[in-house]
Each structure stands twice: as structure tokens, then as C-alpha cells.
Write an enzyme that holds these catalytic residues in place. Structure first.
Site, PDB file in Angstrom:
ATOM      1  N   LYS A  66       0.813  -1.212   0.000  1.00 48.45           N
ATOM      2  CA  LYS A  66       0.000   0.000   0.000  1.00 48.45           C
ATOM      3  C   LYS A  66       0.851   1.268   0.000  1.00 48.45           C
ATOM      4  O   LYS A  66       0.629   2.188  -0.795  1.00 48.45           O
ATOM      5  CB  LYS A  66      -0.919   0.017   1.229  1.00 48.45           C
ATOM      6  CG  LYS A  66      -2.041  -0.980   1.202  1.00 48.45           C
ATOM      7  CD  LYS A  66      -3.000  -0.762   2.351  1.00 48.45           C
ATOM      8  CE  LYS A  66      -2.408  -1.103   3.701  1.00 48.45           C
ATOM      9  NZ  LYS A  66      -2.183  -2.540   3.886  1.00 48.45           N
ATOM     10  N   THR A  67       1.800   1.328   0.912  1.00 49.67           N
ATOM     11  CA  THR A  67       2.588   2.548   1.056  1.00 49.67           C
ATOM     12  C   THR A  67       3.400   2.829  -0.201  1.00 49.67           C
ATOM     13  O   THR A  67       3.421   3.957  -0.708  1.00 49.67           O
ATOM     14  CB  THR A  67       3.514   2.445   2.278  1.00 49.67           C
ATOM     15  OG1 THR A  67       2.719   2.296   3.457  1.00 49.67           O
ATOM     16  CG2 THR A  67       4.374   3.687   2.427  1.00 49.67           C
ATOM     17  N   GLU A  83      -3.541   6.274   1.371  1.00 48.63           N
ATOM     18  CA  GLU A  83      -3.366   4.870   1.721  1.00 48.63           C
ATOM     19  C   GLU A  83      -4.548   4.452   2.584  1.00 48.63           C
ATOM     20  O   GLU A  83      -4.798   5.050   3.634  1.00 48.63           O
ATOM     21  CB  GLU A  83      -2.046   4.679   2.457  1.00 48.63           C
ATOM     22  CG  GLU A  83      -1.755   3.267   2.863  1.00 48.63           C
ATOM     23  CD  GLU A  83      -0.388   3.124   3.507  1.00 48.63           C
ATOM     24  OE1 GLU A  83      -0.194   2.118   4.224  1.00 48.63           O
ATOM     25  OE2 GLU A  83       0.476   4.002   3.309  1.00 48.63           O
TER      26      GLU A  83
END
Length: 510
Positions: free
Chosen positions: A127-128, A171
Site C-alpha cells: 500500500k505505502t 493509503e
């Protein structure tokens, strides 16, 4: 349960008045605080230790209280907390007593996104990094997006920015179901694997919730997911059956954006991309790993579908510096290369360690691992142990699990025994301060050492470099309490400056 959260509506960040964030030093909370401050909104926060982010918040005009006190709420209109903050925290109790607005971090973030086209990035892994890539592509295209990311882009040096453009990149965290608050224009789901089963119970419920998240996407927008991931494929099939706009990426023959000729080395990754029989050209990044290539492909596909120039995606990815705590090079000392990596789920650990093996070349790979959450370490012990066995040597700290109660036979003593490596190549060290000496004793010139896992371990890299430097000067690096390596010692892992394994502040947890 999602009932504790309020779905995104018409509330804006400016409607929140003066905002106070409990545990403001953690990456997620400090990023949100930075966003509010750059929008000219008064912000205060409380902490128990001096996190690196706090100096920047003070420079932007934020008021930081280095204690938790009811007086911190004087003059405050809205109190923001994360899932790591217990409901009986004294500032939470006082906020409700005073009748202040109390919002979960995701609710406050949703207010900040009101009026923008949100690009929400979800998934078990990546995600990041993916959020960072999408952000840099939009920036390169001149879109000046706002963003809040769970880590810091190494080049930008910040996990948040208030932009002037129409897009807001965020995010989206599935761990507590709070991502169901958002109303995205674009939903990117990198992959779906069993995790956070303390919340979801089983994989089927987790996948159903990701589908629920995807269904929140604006009908005029679209959903992006990975054709190479089994969970992503099932999700795409379900949503397409409902008539939703879903696009996939990957090396699979049926991916909408298909990647071919993908190669990864210590110098980085490159691949060719095509869609609908049309070549989009070659894309390169200076960071290695097949998983990094897949993450970047989601950004390429999103840019294509938004009608952005692909030259912007190509240039942004070619300059992508990585994200702090994601394959982050900390330095070299006595010819030993030290990295830091956030991975703690066995799949992401495996991918990261396989990539670091490429970097190590003829050298050995030593992992210094601090597991994240007791339930995950217990439920996935065999898988985590198997991932750790990719390394040549393993140094384990106690599990970082703020607020959790350790049961009999749980924790890193059990995990180190499960790692399928010879006894002399694995060790549990029960004291944070003893780890640098242990690593300096084990590491040889040409080796790669990676600190991996829960948030506090990111603080270890500089201490390892210092211990290796002292060794390089010919001075003793120290000894390991308890004698020979390989044996399990008493449970009682610590983090710097805190006794008994206590968390420095709840803001560090996630």
C-alpha cells in the site's frame, strides 16, 4: 465494527476547528497533522517520546505536548485518535466529558478529502509503496495532488502534502475496516491475503470486506487490481459480474495491462507494458524486486485510465527513490551493508528477503526481525519462520504488540525455535541494547544486514552501523548476554528507553 465510524459526508477539514491528535508522532498521525497545518488549521498533539516527525510539526506551527494530560484539550474543538489509542485513554475520556467532537483518524482524513477526487490504495501488501508511486506520477504530470501516505517518500521527505489539484491520494487501511469510510473515485487493491484475522476471522470475510470497499468507488471512476494475485482475480471476477469498471495489471496473459520481459537485479527493475494490443513502452525503476514492478504497474495503469501522459509515469518511476522503511538503505560500516524494511507479514517478508538476496550477491544475509502483533506471530508462525529461513542468520527481538497479552508459549522464543535454520545461525535476544553487539559479532565483510518488522526496529539501523564502525576500528563490539548464540533466553524484549517491552507510545502501533 464499522459502526463506530462515520462514513464520509460533507464535513470538511476546516469544519473541525482547532484539532488535537492523541499520539501525534506516529507516521499516520503526524502526516495528518502536517496536512491540517499546511491548510492553516490550528493543530496540537500529545506524545510520550520525541519522534523524528515532531520537529517538522513544530516548525509548521503545531503545539506538541510531551505528556498526556486533560489540560491538553483546552481550546480544542476536535480530538482525533487512531485505532492504537484505547477508548479509556484519559484524553479520550475527557474529550467526551467536555462534549468535543471525537473522530477516528480515518474520519478526520475523510473530511480533509471532501471535494477532491480520491485515489485510495488498499491491499495486504504494497500500500505505502504504491500510494507513493501514484503520488509521484501525478506530481510529474503536473496535477499537484494532495496526499497522505503511511510512510515517507524518501525524496519528498514527507508523508503528507496539501496540493492545489483535484486529486487526493490516500493509503486506505483495512486492518480495522476503517477504509469503508472513504468514497474513492479510483480504488486500487494491490493484493488480498490472510491478515488481520483478529478483525475478520477468516479470509472469506476479509475478501468480502475488500469487495465492499471496492463497491464504494464512484460509478464514474474505476477499480484497479492485480491479475497475478489470487485474491485480486477473485475480486475482479466478482465485481465485473456486477457490471463494475474493473481493470487488472500483471504478467498474466489476461491482464488488461500486461507486463512482459520483466527483469530484476540489484540495480533495479524494468519491464515492457502493453494494453489492448498497444505497446506503452518500457518502464524502469532504480529499486529491485518483482513486487515493486507490479506495484508500479498499478500506477501506470491508473495514469493511463485517468488520461495522464505516460511520459510522466515513465519519468516518475525512473526517479522513484523508494519509501522510508521500504527497502531503505541505511548505510555501510566495515564493509557491511545495512538496510531497513517494514515487512512483517510472511509474504512481504519473503519478497523483501528474496530481493535482498539479489543485493547480497556472494555475501550472506542477516535479518534482525521484530515481529509485529502477537496474534499474527502465533497464527502465521510457520509461514513467518519459513520466510526468515531465506536469510543465512536470524536475530529475533520480542514481539511488538502494544495492548496485547502474551499467552504461554507465545512470542519470539517459540518463533526462533520454529525457524528451520541450524541453532548457531539463529538467536533470540531479550534486550534491545544487546542486539548491535550480537549483529557485529555475526556479520562479516560483504554481508547484508536488514532490520525488519515492527515500527521500533527502524531505530536500530543507526545503532548497528555504530557497532560495526567500532568493530572496524579494532575495538571490541561487546558481548551477548547469556553466552552462546542459538539458545532462547527469557522473554522480556525492550525498545529504546523503555523497560519491560512497553511501547514508547500508542501512536507507534498499527
Amino acid at each position: 465494527m464499522t459502526a463506530q465510524f462515520t462514513p464520509a459526508g460533507t464535513l470538511t477539514a476546516e469544519d473541525l476547528g482547532t484539532i488535537h491528535l492523541i499520539g501525534v508522532g506516529g507516521v499516520g498521525m503526524s502526516g495528518l497533522a502536517r496536512l491540517f497545518l499546511t491548510r492553516g488549521i490550528p493543530v496540537s498533539g500529545s506524545e510520550l517520546r520525541e519522534w523524528p516527525s515532531l520537529a517538522g510539526l513544530r516548525a509548521l506551527g503545531g503545539t506538541i505536548h510531551m505528556s498526556h494530560e486533560v489540560s491538553n484539550l483546552d481550546g480544542v474543538d476536535t480530538v482525533v485518535y487512531s485505532s492504537a489509542i484505547p477508548q479509556d485513554h484519559l484524553e479520550m475520556v475527557e474529550a467526551r466529558r467536555r462534549g468535543l467532537r471525537v473522530l477516528h483518524r480515518s474520519e478526520a482524513l475523510a473530511a480533509a478529502m471532501t471535494g477532491r477526487r480520491t485515489v485510495a490504495v488498499a491491499g495486504t501488501h504494497g500500500k505505502t509503496t504504491t500510494t507513493s508511486m501514484v503520488t509521484m506520477v501525478l506530481q510529474q504530470a503536473g496535477a499537484d495532488p494532495s496526499f497522505v501516505i503511511g510512510g515517507e517518500i524518501s525524496e519528498v521527505g514527507s508523508g503528507a502534502h496539501h496540493g492545489t489539484g483535484e486529486y487526493f491520494v490516500v493509503e486506505a487501511d483495512e486492518s480495522d475496516r476503517s477504509f469503508l469510510i472513504y468514497r474513492p473515485f479510483v480504488s486500487i487493491i494491490t493484493n488480498i491475503e490472510a491478515d488481520h484475522l483478529n478483525t475478520y476471522g477468516d479470509l472469506a470475510n476479509l475478501e468480502a470486506t475488500f469487495a465492499e470497499f471496492a463497491r464504494l468507488t464512484d460509478p464514474d471512476g474505476f477499480i484497479v487490481t492485480c491479475a497475478d494475485d489470487a485474491g485480486g482475480r477473485r475480486l475482479a471476477e466478482t465485481l465485473r459480474g456486477e457490471g463494475r469498471r474493473v481493470y487488472t495489471y500483471g504478467t498474466s496473459d489476461d491482464a488488461d495491462l500486461r507486463l512482459t520481459e520483466m527483469t530484476s537485479s540489484a540495480k533495479g527493475i524494468r519491464y515492457l507494458a502493453g494494453i489492448d494490443g498497444r505497446s506503452l513502452g518500457e518502464f524502469r525503476m532504480p529499486v529491485p524486486g518483482r513486487h515493486m514492478g507490479l506495484n508500479s504497474a498499478s500506477a501506470v495503469l491508473t495514469a493511463y485510465l485517468l488520461g495522464l501522459p505516460l511520459e510522466a509515469a515513465e519519468a516518475a518511476l525512473a526517479a522513484f527513490p523508494g519509501v522510508r522503511r521500504r527497502f531503505e538503505r541505511k548505510g555501510v560500516a566495515d564493509d557491511v551493508l545495512v538496510y531497513d524494511e517494514y515487512a512483517y507479514h510472511p509474504t512481504s517478508m519473503t519478497l523483501a528477503l528474496q530481493t535482498l538476496r539479489e543485493v547480497a550477491g556472494d555475501g550472506r544475509l542477516i535479518v534482525v526481525f521484530q515481529p509485529y502483533r502477537l496474534y499474527r506471530t502465533r497464527d502465521l508462525q510457520t509461514e513467518i519462520a519459513g520466510a526468515l529461513a531465506i536469510a543465512d542468520e536470524v536475530v529475533l527481538l520480542e514481539v511488538f504488540g502494544p495492548g496485547e497479552q502474551r499467552g504461554p508459549g507465545e512470542g519470539s522464543v517459540a518463533l526462533v525455535e520454529a525457524v528451520p535454520l541450524p541453532a548457531d545461525r539463529k538467536v533470540f535476544v531479550d534486550s534491545w541494547d544487546a542486539v548491535p553487539a550480537e549483529v557485529a559479532r555475526r556479520a562479516r565483510p560483504g554481508d547484508v544486514v536488514v532490520t525488519m518488522g515492527a515500527p521500533p526496529i527502524s531505530l536500530m539501523g543507526d545503532q548497528l552501523l555504530a557497532a560495526l564502525s567500532v568493530r572496524g576500528e579494532g575495538e571490541p563490539a561487546g558481548t551477548v548476554p547469556g553466552g552462546e548464540a542459538g539458545g532462547a533466553t527469557t522473554i522480556g524484549g525492550t525498545v529504546p528507553g523503555v523497560t519491560g517491552g512497553a511501547v514508547p507510545d500508542a501512536s507507534a502501533a498499527g
